[in-house]
Design a protein around this motif. Structure first.
Motif, PDB file in Angstrom:
ATOM      1  N   PRO A  85       0.809  -1.228   0.000  1.00  0.00           N
ATOM      2  CA  PRO A  85       0.000   0.000   0.000  1.00  0.00           C
ATOM      3  C   PRO A  85       0.843   1.279   0.000  1.00  0.00           C
ATOM      4  N   ALA A  86       1.895   1.301   0.809  1.00  0.00           N
ATOM      5  CA  ALA A  86       2.740   2.501   0.855  1.00  0.00           C
ATOM      6  C   ALA A  86       3.429   2.722  -0.484  1.00  0.00           C
ATOM      7  N   LEU A  87       3.872   1.650  -1.140  1.00  0.00           N
ATOM      8  CA  LEU A  87       4.567   1.805  -2.410  1.00  0.00           C
ATOM      9  C   LEU A  87       3.638   2.348  -3.492  1.00  0.00           C
ATOM     10  N   VAL A  88       2.450   1.749  -3.629  1.00  0.00           N
ATOM     11  CA  VAL A  88       1.566   2.212  -4.705  1.00  0.00           C
ATOM     12  C   VAL A  88       1.096   3.638  -4.444  1.00  0.00           C
ATOM     13  N   ASP A  89       0.955   3.998  -3.177  1.00  0.00           N
ATOM     14  CA  ASP A  89       0.616   5.388  -2.851  1.00  0.00           C
ATOM     15  C   ASP A  89       1.760   6.319  -3.249  1.00  0.00           C
ATOM     16  N   HIS A  97      -8.039  -2.117  -2.064  1.00  0.00           N
ATOM     17  CA  HIS A  97      -7.498  -3.105  -1.131  1.00  0.00           C
ATOM     18  C   HIS A  97      -8.567  -4.181  -0.931  1.00  0.00           C
ATOM     19  N   ALA A  98      -8.362  -5.343  -1.531  1.00  0.00           N
ATOM     20  CA  ALA A  98      -9.372  -6.398  -1.517  1.00  0.00           C
ATOM     21  C   ALA A  98      -9.005  -7.501  -0.536  1.00  0.00           C
ATOM     22  N   GLY A  99      -9.916  -7.778   0.400  1.00  0.00           N
ATOM     23  CA  GLY A  99      -9.703  -8.871   1.342  1.00  0.00           C
ATOM     24  C   GLY A  99      -9.034  -8.475   2.629  1.00  0.00           C
ATOM     25  N   VAL A 100      -9.051  -7.181   2.965  1.00  0.00           N
ATOM     26  CA  VAL A 100      -8.435  -6.740   4.221  1.00  0.00           C
ATOM     27  C   VAL A 100      -9.394  -6.994   5.375  1.00  0.00           C
TER      28      VAL A 100
END
Length: 288
Positions: A85-89, A97-100
Motif C-alpha cells: 500500500p505505501a509503495l503504490v501510494d 485493497h481487496a480482502g483486508v
C-alpha cells in the motif's frame, strides 16, 4: 519514441504465487472472470499478471507506474507487514485493497470476514463432537493465514478443544505432506477433523487418507476453505467453507468503477463465507 501516456481506464492485478498454482486452484481464475463480467460495457481494461514472489510484484508496480501503463491496481492477498500500500501510494497509483480485515483510513477496501468464518467452522465441528481438530494453513506471510491461525487458537481455548496447525503452501504436495504428518500421529492425538486453507490441499488430503488406509469421514473428517467442482465431485464430496468467488470478482469490478467515478474512500464487505456440509464430515461420539 515518445513516453507512454497514462490511460485512466487501465487497472492491473498482480498475483504473487509459485508457478502452477494459478491453474491448480480455481479461485483466482473465477475471480478474474467475475471482474471481467463486472467491467463489461465500460471503458475500463483489466490486466492480470502473475509473478513468483513479493519482490517481483513490487517491481511490476514500479514498472507500470514508470510506463504509465495503469491508472490503478487491485491489491489482493494482504500480507503481514504489507509494504505494497505505501509503495503504490508513493507511486501515485490508485488502489483497491481487496480482502483486508481492518481497512486503512481513507482507503477503498473490500473487507473480509475471516474472524467470523473461522469461528463458525470450529463451532460447527465442535457441535458435531470433534475435539481434536487440525488446520493445514496457507503461507505464513499472508495476513488471512495469520488471522485464521490466531482465531483458531483463541476459539480452541474457549471451547476446550485441541487445534493443531500445520503450515501449507496451497499446493497439492503440501496437502499430501501435512495430511500424512497428521494421520501419522498416535491415535490418542490424531485429529478427527482437518480443515484445509484451499481446495487443492483438501483434495490431496482425501487422496492421502485413502492411500494410508483411512476412511473419510469414518476415520477423519475433511473440510476445504473455498469450494470447487472438484470438491463437489470427489468421493466422498468435500465439505466446504464456501464463498461466491464469481461475486467477489464482480464486487472488485464495482469498486474499481466507483474509484474511476471519483470515489477514493469507502468500505464494502466481501461475499460472506458459508458452510456447505457434505459427506466428508461426520458426527463423532466420545471417546474419539
Amino acid at each position: 519514441m515518445s513516453e507512454p501516456t497514462m490511460d485512466h481506464h487501465r487497472w492491473g492485478m498482480v498475483l504473487a504465487r509459485p508457478r502452477g498454482l494459478l491453474t491448480a486452484e480455481p479461485f483466482w481464475s473465477e475471480t478474474a472472470d467475475g471482474i471481467e463480467e463486472g467491467l463489461q460495457h465500460t471503458q475500463i481494461l483489466f490486466f492480470l499478471h502473475q509473478v513468483p514472489g513479493l519482490q517481483e510484484e513490487l517491481e511490476v508496480y514500479r514498472r507500470w507506474s514508470a510506463q504509465g501503463f495503469v491508472h490503478g491496481v487491485i491489491l489482493v492477498n494482504p500480507l503481514v507487514n504489507d509494504p505494497r500500500p505505501a509503495l503504490v501510494d508513493q507511486l501515485g497509483l490508485a488502489s483497491l485493497h481487496a480482502g483486508v480485515e481492518t481497512p486503512a483510513p481513507g482507503s477503498a477496501s473490500i473487507v473480509s470476514d475471516n474472524v467470523e468464518s473461522t469461528r463458525r467452522v470450529l463451532e460447527r465441528l465442535h457441535a458435531l463432537g470433534h475435539t481434536r481438530i487440525a488446520r493445514v494453513s496457507g503461507p505464513s506471510h499472508l495476513a488471512h493465514t495469520h488471522i485464521r491461525n490466531t482465531v483458531s487458537r483463541q476459539i480452541a481455548q474457549e471451547l476446550g478443544i485441541s487445534v493443531r496447525i500445520v503450515a501449507g503452501e496451497y499446493s497439492e504436495e503440501s496437502g499430501r505432506r501435512a495430511t500424512a504428518e497428521l494421520l501419522g500421529l498416535p491415535a490418542a492425538g490424531r485429529p478427527t477433523a482437518i480443515i484445509y486453507d484451499n481446495d487443492t490441499m483438501a483434495l490431496a488430503g482425501l487422496a492421502t487418507a485413502s492411500a494410508l488406509g483411512m476412511q473419510v469421514p469414518d476415520d477423519v473428517s475433511l473440510v476445504a476453505w473455498d469450494d470447487s467442482a472438484s470438491c463437489q465431485l470427489a468421493s466422498p464430496p468435500i465439505t466446504a467453507i464456501a464463498q461466491d468467488v464469481h461475486a467477489f470478482g464482480r464486487t472488485i469490478a464495482q469498486c474499481v468503477r466507483r474509484i474511476e467515478s471519483g470515489e477514493s474512500s469507502f468500505e464494502v464487505p466481501e461475499p460472506a463465507h458459508h458452510w456447505l456440509r457434505r459427506a466428508s464430515v461426520a458426527e463423532v461420539s466420545p471417546p474419539r
